[in-house]
Design a protein around this motif. Structure first.
Motif, mmCIF file in Angstrom:
data_model
loop_
_atom_site.group_PDB
_atom_site.id
_atom_site.type_symbol
_atom_site.label_atom_id
_atom_site.label_comp_id
_atom_site.label_asym_id
_atom_site.label_seq_id
_atom_site.Cartn_x
_atom_site.Cartn_y
_atom_site.Cartn_z
ATOM 1 N N GLN A 42 0.793 -1.235 0.000
ATOM 2 C CA GLN A 42 0.000 0.000 0.000
ATOM 3 C C GLN A 42 0.819 1.276 0.000
ATOM 4 O O GLN A 42 0.268 2.364 -0.168
ATOM 5 C CB GLN A 42 -0.895 0.012 1.252
ATOM 6 C CG GLN A 42 -1.903 -1.113 1.312
ATOM 7 C CD GLN A 42 -3.001 -0.967 0.296
ATOM 8 O OE1 GLN A 42 -3.599 0.109 0.163
ATOM 9 N NE2 GLN A 42 -3.305 -2.031 -0.436
ATOM 10 N N LEU A 43 2.125 1.176 0.170
ATOM 11 C CA LEU A 43 2.937 2.373 0.403
ATOM 12 C C LEU A 43 2.914 3.330 -0.779
ATOM 13 O O LEU A 43 2.917 4.550 -0.602
ATOM 14 C CB LEU A 43 4.375 1.975 0.737
ATOM 15 C CG LEU A 43 5.307 3.109 1.167
ATOM 16 C CD1 LEU A 43 4.745 3.848 2.381
ATOM 17 C CD2 LEU A 43 6.697 2.566 1.474
ATOM 18 N N HIS A 44 2.888 2.801 -1.993
ATOM 19 C CA HIS A 44 2.864 3.670 -3.175
ATOM 20 C C HIS A 44 1.592 4.516 -3.216
ATOM 21 O O HIS A 44 1.618 5.675 -3.637
ATOM 22 C CB HIS A 44 3.002 2.847 -4.448
ATOM 23 C CG HIS A 44 1.968 1.798 -4.627
ATOM 24 N ND1 HIS A 44 1.810 0.742 -3.752
ATOM 25 C CD2 HIS A 44 1.011 1.626 -5.584
ATOM 26 C CE1 HIS A 44 0.823 -0.024 -4.163
ATOM 27 N NE2 HIS A 44 0.315 0.489 -5.265
ATOM 28 N N ILE A 45 0.484 3.933 -2.759
ATOM 29 C CA ILE A 45 -0.778 4.671 -2.735
ATOM 30 C C ILE A 45 -0.724 5.778 -1.683
ATOM 31 O O ILE A 45 -1.111 6.924 -1.938
ATOM 32 C CB ILE A 45 -1.942 3.707 -2.452
ATOM 33 C CG1 ILE A 45 -2.015 2.628 -3.532
ATOM 34 C CG2 ILE A 45 -3.267 4.467 -2.361
ATOM 35 C CD1 ILE A 45 -2.996 1.503 -3.220
ATOM 36 N N GLN A 46 -0.225 5.416 -0.504
ATOM 37 C CA GLN A 46 -0.108 6.390 0.585
ATOM 38 C C GLN A 46 0.797 7.559 0.189
ATOM 39 O O GLN A 46 0.499 8.726 0.478
ATOM 40 C CB GLN A 46 0.485 5.701 1.824
ATOM 41 C CG GLN A 46 -0.288 4.492 2.311
ATOM 42 C CD GLN A 46 -1.301 4.843 3.380
ATOM 43 O OE1 GLN A 46 -1.770 5.972 3.460
ATOM 44 N NE2 GLN A 46 -1.644 3.879 4.200
ATOM 45 N N THR A 47 1.910 7.243 -0.464
ATOM 46 C CA THR A 47 2.880 8.276 -0.829
ATOM 47 C C THR A 47 2.323 9.214 -1.895
ATOM 48 O O THR A 47 2.453 10.442 -1.794
ATOM 49 C CB THR A 47 4.177 7.631 -1.322
ATOM 50 O OG1 THR A 47 4.670 6.730 -0.318
ATOM 51 C CG2 THR A 47 5.241 8.674 -1.613
ATOM 52 N N ALA A 48 1.706 8.654 -2.911
ATOM 53 C CA ALA A 48 1.136 9.477 -3.979
ATOM 54 C C ALA A 48 0.034 10.385 -3.442
ATOM 55 O O ALA A 48 -0.040 11.577 -3.784
ATOM 56 C CB ALA A 48 0.598 8.584 -5.089
ATOM 57 N N ARG A 49 -0.821 9.837 -2.599
ATOM 58 C CA ARG A 49 -1.908 10.646 -2.030
ATOM 59 C C ARG A 49 -1.370 11.757 -1.138
ATOM 60 O O ARG A 49 -1.903 12.883 -1.143
ATOM 61 C CB ARG A 49 -2.863 9.753 -1.250
ATOM 62 C CG ARG A 49 -3.731 8.863 -2.134
ATOM 63 C CD ARG A 49 -4.596 7.940 -1.297
ATOM 64 N NE ARG A 49 -5.504 7.156 -2.124
ATOM 65 C CZ ARG A 49 -6.257 6.156 -1.678
ATOM 66 N NH1 ARG A 49 -6.214 5.829 -0.386
ATOM 67 N NH2 ARG A 49 -7.048 5.491 -2.486
#
Length: 210
Positions: A42-49
Motif C-alpha cells: 500500500q505504500l505507493h498509494i499512501q505516498t502518492a496521495r
C-alpha cells in the motif's frame, strides 16, 4: 518472467548497487503480481496521495520508480508529466509499458542524476529509502534537480530511518535547504499482508525545497 519470487529478505539484505541491479532484473516481470498484489502493498498509494494532498504537481520525478506502481497512482490523481528513475533497466522497461511516464532515466542515485538542475516541481519516492537501498546521502542529488519550492514526498522505512540517521540529515537540510518539513506515519502493507514484515511502518517525509 523471472524464475524467482520477489522476497523482502533478499531485498533488505542487498549490499551494493550491483546486487540491486541483479535482484531487480530477476524480479521485474513478476513484481506487480507476485509481490505488490500478494503482499497487499500500500505504500505507493499512501505516498502518492500524500504528495497530492500537500499540493504537489508536475513535472514530477518518481524516484526508484520500479515497475511504475506509484507513478500509476499519481497519473490516476491527475499529476503529470512524470519521469521515472531507477537503478534497474528491467524495472524501467516494465514501468514504461504502463504509458504513464514521459521519460525513463536509468541511474544510481548515489552517483547523482543525469538531469539538469531545477528540472522538477515535485519529487516522489515510494519504497526506495529502505533496507539495502538508499540512505540520506542521496537527498542532495534529489534537491539539485528540484526547482525552488518543489514539493517532496519521500517514504522511508521507519527502522531504516532510525538506523541510518535520517533525522540528523533532515535537521541539517532544514537549516538551509528545505522548509515545511513534516512526517506522516503509515503502514507499508494492508490488512491482507502476512509474514514477518506485515506490520512494517514507513514515515512519509513531506517538505519543500527552499
Amino acid at each position: 518472467m523471472s524464475n524467482k519470487t520477489p522476497d523482502l529478505r533478499a531485498a533488505y539484505s542487498l549490499k551494493s548497487p550491483e546486487e540491486n541491479k541483479r535482484l531487480y532484473a530477476e524480479w521485474a516481470g513478476d513484481y506487480d503480481d507476485n509481490f505488490a498484489a500478494l503482499e497487499d502493498y500500500q505504500l505507493h498509494i499512501q505516498t502518492a496521495r500524500a504528495f497530492v494532498a500537500a499540493g504537489g504537481q508536475g513535472p514530477v520525478l518518481d524516484v526508484g520508480a520500479g515497475t511504475g506502481l506509484c507513478g500509476a497512482v499519481l497519473a490516476g490523481l491527475g499529476v503529470g508529466p512524470i519521469d521515472a528513475t531507477d537503478i534497474s533497466a528491467e524495472m524501467l522497461d516494465q514501468a514504461m509499458r504502463k504509458d504513464i511516464y514521459r521519460d525513463a532515466i536509468e541511474a544510481d542515485l548515489n552517483q547523482g542524476l543525469p538531469v539538469p538542475r531545477d528540472s522538477y516541481a515535485g519529487v516522489v519516492s515510494s519504497g526506495t529509502f529502505t533496507h539495502g537501498h538508499l540512505g540520506p546521502e542521496a537527498l542532495p542529488a534529489l534537491l539539485r534537480v528540484a526547482r525552488p519550492g518543489a514539493q517532496f514526498a519521500l517514504s522511508i522505512n521507519a527502522k531504516h530511518f532510525e538506523a541510518l540517521g535520517f533525522s540528523d540529515a533532515f535537521g541539517a537540510l532544514e537549516a538551509e535547504q528545505i522548509s515545511n518539513l513534516s512526517f506522516t506515519e503509515v503502514r507499508i502493507y494492508g490488512e491482507l499482508a502476512a509474514g514477518p514484515n506485515k506490520d512494517d511502518i514507513a514515515l512519509i517525509a513531506l517538505f519543500e525545497k527552499g
